[in-house]
Design an enzyme around this catalytic site. Structure first.
Site, PDB file in Angstrom:
ATOM      1  N   HIS A  36       0.925  -1.202   0.140  1.00 41.87           N
ATOM      2  CA  HIS A  36      -0.144   0.071  -0.212  1.00 41.87           C
ATOM      3  C   HIS A  36       0.882   1.301  -0.001  1.00 41.87           C
ATOM      4  CE1 HIS A  36       1.306  -0.671   4.075  1.00 41.87           C
ATOM      5  NE2 HIS A  36       1.032   0.599   4.226  1.00 41.87           N
ATOM      6  N   ASP A  52       0.711   5.321   1.860  1.00 42.82           N
ATOM      7  CA  ASP A  52       0.156   5.848   2.983  1.00 42.82           C
ATOM      8  C   ASP A  52      -0.586   7.220   2.479  1.00 42.82           C
ATOM      9  OD1 ASP A  52       1.052   3.910   4.636  1.00 42.82           O
ATOM     10  OD2 ASP A  52       3.029   5.253   5.349  1.00 42.82           O
ATOM     11  N   HIS A 112       4.828  -0.061   0.162  1.00 42.63           N
ATOM     12  CA  HIS A 112       5.548  -0.746   0.838  1.00 42.63           C
ATOM     13  C   HIS A 112       4.614  -1.775   1.383  1.00 42.63           C
ATOM     14  CE1 HIS A 112       3.756   2.667   2.994  1.00 42.63           C
ATOM     15  NE2 HIS A 112       3.652   2.025   4.182  1.00 42.63           N
ATOM     16  N   ARG A 135       7.990  -8.679  15.430  1.00 37.99           N
ATOM     17  CA  ARG A 135       8.271  -7.216  14.938  1.00 37.99           C
ATOM     18  C   ARG A 135       7.423  -6.326  15.616  1.00 37.99           C
ATOM     19  NH1 ARG A 135      10.625  -4.152  11.129  1.00 37.99           N
ATOM     20  NH2 ARG A 135       9.147  -2.316  10.354  1.00 37.99           N
TER      21      ARG A 135
END
Length: 321
Positions: A193, A195, A250, A261
C-alpha cells in the site's frame, strides 16, 4: 490462511536506502533527492531521545502481551481502536495485530483510562512524550524540504501537522512469529500500500520485515535499525509537489523466526477541511496532474478502498501532451 501468503518475495537486505543526517545543514538537498527517487529514506541524528523510543516499545509489548479479551476492549470511536488480522473493512488481512490512537493525547488518555485504569495513565504519558518529539522532527524535515524546494513560507507543510485540527494518527503494530505448523516460511503481515497522509515516520524494534517497491516493481527488504527512523512520502505530499515526490509502496513480511516485530508509526495528516492540491510556488507554468480535493474526501475514499489500490488514480487529471 491462504490470504496471508507472499506471492513475490525477496530475501536480500537492501543497503542502498538513502541515509540522511538531518543535523547537517546541507541535508535538505539530500532530502529532496530521496523524496524524488525513492519516496523513502532513513534519518539519523534526529533528536528524538532513545529512551522515548525504548520506553514506548516496552509499553507496546506489554499491551500486546495482554489476553485477547482485554485488548479487544480497546475500542473507542474517534480515539483508539484495536484490531487483529483484519485490516479495514474491505477484505484485507495480515499477520498482525495493531492499536490505532488519535494524536489528541488528552482525549485518548481520558478514554483509554476509562478502560484500562491507572496503567493507561503511564502509557499515555510515554506515548505523549514520543509523539511530541516525533512530530517536531517530522515538521523539521518538512521545513528542510521546503527550503530544498525553495518554497515560501518554509512552514507551508509543517503548519498542517502543527495545526490544532491536524488529523494525524499514531499506530502500533505487532507481528507475531509465524508458527512452524503453518507450513509457510513467509506470510504477509501488512499488504502492499501507500500511505495517504503527508508524511509517515516509522520506528521498529530490531526485527526485519519491512519491504519497499522500487520504480521497476522489484521488492527490497530494509535492514532494521531500532535507533533510527524511516520516513515515507505519503499520497498527499505527492499531490502537493505535483508528482515530483513519490509516495512509496511498501509492505511487511513475517517469517517463522522466534522474534516478534513491533513497529510504531506516526502518520502526519492535515486538518480534515484542508484542500490538497499542487503548491502554486512549485508549478511555474506546469499543468496540475491532480484534481483538487479535501483531506476528508481523500481519507474517506482511501478507507473505502483495498490496500493495494491506486488511490490517487481517481484524482489524476488527463493532461494533454
Amino acid at each position: 490462511m491462504e490470504q496471508f501468503s507472499v506471492n513475490k518475495n525477496c530475501s536480500t537486505l537492501y543497503t542502498g536506502v538513502p541515509l540522511i543526517d538531518i543535523s547537517k545543514p546541507d541535508s535538505k538537498t539530500l532530502l529532496v533527492k530521496a523524496c524524488e527517487e525513492f519516496g523513502f529514506f532513513k534519518v539519523i541524528n534526529h533528536g528524538v531521545p532513545i529512551e522515548y523510543m525504548s520506553n514506548l516499545e516496552v509499553k507496546a509489548v506489554n499491551f500486546f502481551s495482554l489476553p485477547l479479551s482485554v485488548k479487544q476492549k480497546a475500542v473507542s470511536p474517534h480515539f483508539f481502536e484495536y484490531g487483529n488480522k483484519m485490516i479495514g473493512s474491505n477484505g484485507d488481512f495480515g499477520w498482525v495485530e495493531y492499536l490505532i490512537l488519535t494524536t489528541n493525547t488528552e482525549s485518548s488518555r481520558r478514554n483509554f483510562s476509562s478502560i484500562f485504569g491507572e496503567a493507561a495513565e503511564n502509557f499515555s504519558r510515554v506515548l505523549n512524550e514520543y509523539v511530541s518529539a516525533v512530530r517536531k522532527m517530522a515538521c523539521e524535515i518538512l521545513e528542510m524540504l521546503a527550503d530544498g524546494l525553495k518554497i515560501e513560507p518554509r512552514n507551508v507543510l509543517s503548519k498542517l501537522l502543527m495545526d490544532d485540527q491536524s488529523d494525524s494518527i499514531f499506530r502500533l503494530n505487532h507481528y507475531p512469529p509465524v508458527p512452524e505448523s503453518n507450513g509457510k516460511k513467509n506470510l504477509i503481515g501488512f499488504g502492499e500500500h501507500t500511505d495517504p497522509q503527508i508524511l509517515s515516520v516509522l520506528r521498529s524494534n530490531n526485527t526485519s520485515g519491512l519491504q519497499i517497491s522500487l520504480k521497476d516493481g522489484d521488492w527490497i527488504s530494509i535492514p532494521p535499525d531500532q535507533n533510527s527512523f524511516f520516513i515515507n512520502v505519503g499520497d498527499s505530499l505527492q499531490v502537493m509537489t505535483n508528482g515530483r515526490f513519490k509516495s512509496v509502496r511498501h509492505r511487511v513480511v513475517v517469517n517463522n523466526k522466534k522474534e516478534s516485530r513491533v513497529s510504531m508509526i506516526y502518520f502526519g495528516g492535515p486538518p480534515l477541511s484542508e484542500k490538497i492540491a499542487p503548491l502554486p510556488s512549485l508549478m511555474k507554468g506546469e499543468d496540475s496532474l491532480y484534481k483538487e480535493f479535501t483531506w476528508f474526501e481523500y481519507k474517506r475514499y482511501a478507507f473505502q478502498s483495498r490496500l493495494a489500490d491506486n488511490r490517487l488514480g481517481l484524482f489524476e487529471k488527463i493532461v494533454a501532451s
